[in-house]
Write a protein that holds these residues in place. Structure first.
Motif, mmCIF file in Angstrom:
data_model
loop_
_atom_site.group_PDB
_atom_site.id
_atom_site.type_symbol
_atom_site.label_atom_id
_atom_site.label_comp_id
_atom_site.label_asym_id
_atom_site.label_seq_id
_atom_site.Cartn_x
_atom_site.Cartn_y
_atom_site.Cartn_z
ATOM 1 N N HIS A 175 -0.386 -8.634 -9.145
ATOM 2 C CA HIS A 175 0.109 -8.022 -10.247
ATOM 3 C C HIS A 175 1.681 -8.380 -10.595
ATOM 4 N N SER A 176 2.418 -8.770 -9.590
ATOM 5 C CA SER A 176 3.659 -8.886 -9.976
ATOM 6 C C SER A 176 3.754 -10.379 -10.489
ATOM 7 N N ASN A 222 -1.521 -5.367 -3.228
ATOM 8 C CA ASN A 222 -1.171 -3.756 -3.656
ATOM 9 C C ASN A 222 -0.570 -3.878 -5.239
ATOM 10 N N PHE A 224 1.019 -1.412 -6.930
ATOM 11 C CA PHE A 224 1.959 -0.629 -7.153
ATOM 12 C C PHE A 224 3.234 -1.070 -6.664
ATOM 13 N N ARG A 225 3.649 -1.825 -5.713
ATOM 14 C CA ARG A 225 4.748 -2.300 -5.468
ATOM 15 C C ARG A 225 4.784 -3.295 -4.440
ATOM 16 N N PHE A 265 -6.481 -0.061 -2.596
ATOM 17 C CA PHE A 265 -5.224 0.809 -2.824
ATOM 18 C C PHE A 265 -5.446 1.876 -3.865
ATOM 19 N N ASP A 267 -2.903 4.413 -3.762
ATOM 20 C CA ASP A 267 -1.452 4.404 -4.557
ATOM 21 C C ASP A 267 -0.659 3.325 -3.740
ATOM 22 N N GLU A 268 0.741 3.711 -3.916
ATOM 23 C CA GLU A 268 1.500 2.644 -3.373
ATOM 24 C C GLU A 268 1.462 2.424 -1.873
ATOM 25 N N ARG A 269 1.070 3.397 -0.990
ATOM 26 C CA ARG A 269 1.116 3.577 0.425
ATOM 27 C C ARG A 269 -0.176 3.950 1.160
ATOM 28 N N GLU A 286 2.058 3.000 5.595
ATOM 29 C CA GLU A 286 3.493 3.007 6.215
ATOM 30 C C GLU A 286 3.583 3.486 7.702
ATOM 31 N N LYS A 310 -7.879 6.107 -9.820
ATOM 32 C CA LYS A 310 -6.692 6.614 -9.463
ATOM 33 C C LYS A 310 -6.262 7.902 -10.290
#
Length: 388
Positions: A175-176, A222, A224-225, A265, A267-269, A286, A310
């Motif tokens: 996505h980035s 991922n 989200f980030r 995913f 969310d981000e974690r 994490e 989501k």
């Protein structure tokens, strides 16, 4: 590299057992205030193959485009079908009739499908390319080939064959940097590639997560980030890599008893994974620990789909019992179960739900599509209601 040892699982088991009473109390309190959902079958799309029970049109993958305007389906029939969301949701114009009678709008693929593209092989994966709207769709097939299709031209614009003819089970896009893609295959590798680098797309990195050459069944960036990509393997583990240096995994999630078939995913974690051990697990990425395990569906040997909604925090999967299961992320028991009736009641094998997909819209109402081994699409509408 962070691995999860058996001693860690033993400790986790003690902690979970010790907190079981408190967890039950919390669930009782939450149950009183929880948001329930009203789901109903709104549209049913079948074909002559579905009615005859020939089983030659099993739907292995469903994907809404990022805007939720189009749905793509693929499977063993070697066709990529594109549906407009409006045609799938035409019952909204007849909502009162459907609600009162309980009878869904029934269509066939010919009337509901905007168009289709013939693929060269059976399809294991479909993914819309980010930042391209509804124009470019990627696919992975049983011949080990990754392709991209320009849907305006209705033709392939990129082809990559680097998995030695072994099935590609999953593809995804970063996505980035939406040009970058990744594919996981029966050859035991996950490969990252860039279509801009030559006709066949330069392999930017290749990892073999398992020393046992276990097939890679799912790949997910991922969204989200961070430059994180997760890989699920037949060795029962989920591996996460930093795509900038794909030498060793950042961490390994070890908790399933059999092949990991899907990763999403939430969310981000938070990572959701499913397996043919009949469980879906929610992980804290994490802390590398299991937050919750979801059970109820039947999944011991097939791909039955996994999708997370989501905005509403709902998880859906199919089942080898030919049912659709919806879980709220907060509870391990199913929130809603739909028992699909087979088109041909004379068959001893009533098939299975092989793919599911949420439309990612607002958090108070939802659209869910499920495909089965007979090629039938079922569209469900859901609305949230507060119970006192």
């Amino acid at each position: 590299m962070t691995d999860i040892s058996s001693s860690f699982h033993q400790e986790q088991g003690v902690e979970i057992q010790g907190g079981e009473e408190k967890e039950n109390e919390d669930q009782d309190k939450e149950e009183k205030a929880r948001c329930e959902w009203d789901f109903h079958l709104s549209t049913l799309i079948s074909s002559s193959n579905s009615i005859s029970g020939s089983g030659c049109d099993t739907l292995g993958v469903l994907e809404f485009d990022p805007c939720g305007n189009f749905l793509a389906s693929g499977g063993i029939a070697r066709k990529i079908r594109i549906y407009g969301a409006n045609s799938l949701l035409r019952e909204e114009r007849e909502n009162e009739r459907c609600t009162m009678t309980g009878v869904p709008v029934t269509l066939d693929h010919g009337n509901a499908c905007k168009f289709y593209i013939c693929a060269p092989a059976k399809l294991g994966s479909l993914k819309w390319k980010p930042d391209w709207g509804s124009r470019v769709l990627g696919s992975g097939d049983y011949d080990g080939v990754v392709m991209e299709y320009d849907l305006e031209k209705k033709m392939p614009v990129f082809e990559r064959d680097e998995h030695g003819g072994r099935r590609v089970w999953s593809i995804d896009y970063c996505h980035s940097d939406p040009v970058l893609g990744a594919s996981g295959s029966d050859d035991g590798t996950m490969q990252m590639w860039d279509p801009r680098c030559g006709d066949n797309g330069k392999c930017l990195a290749m990892v073999q997560p398992s020393n046992q050459y276990s097939p890679v069944c799912c790949v997910e960036f991922n969204p989200f980030r961070g430059p994180i990509v997760a890989v699920g393997c037949a060795d029962r583990r989920v591996y996460a890599y930093d795509m900038r240096k794909m030498l060793e995994p950042l961490f390994v999630l070890d908790g399933h008893q059999k092949t990991v078939t899907y990763i999403r995913f939430l969310d981000e974690r938070t990572i959701i994974s499913s397996s043919i051990d009949g469980c879906i697990k929610m992980w804290d990425a994490e802390d590398q620990r299991v937050i919750r395990t979801y059970k109820g569906h039947n999944n011991s040997r097939r791909f039955v789909g996994l999708s997370v909604w989501k905005p509403g925090g709902l998880i859906c999967c199919g089942s080898e019992s030919n049912q659709v299961f919806v879980y709220d992320k907060r509870w391990g028991e199913p929130l809603w179960v739909y028992g699909c009736q087979p088109m041909d009641l004379t068959r001893h094998d009533h098939g299975f739900v092989s793919s599911v997909c949420w439309q990612q819209n607002n958090e108070n109402q939802c659209t869910l599509v499920a495909g089965d081994s007979e090629g039938v699409l079922r569209v469900f509408s859901g609305k949230k209601k507060l119970t006192i």
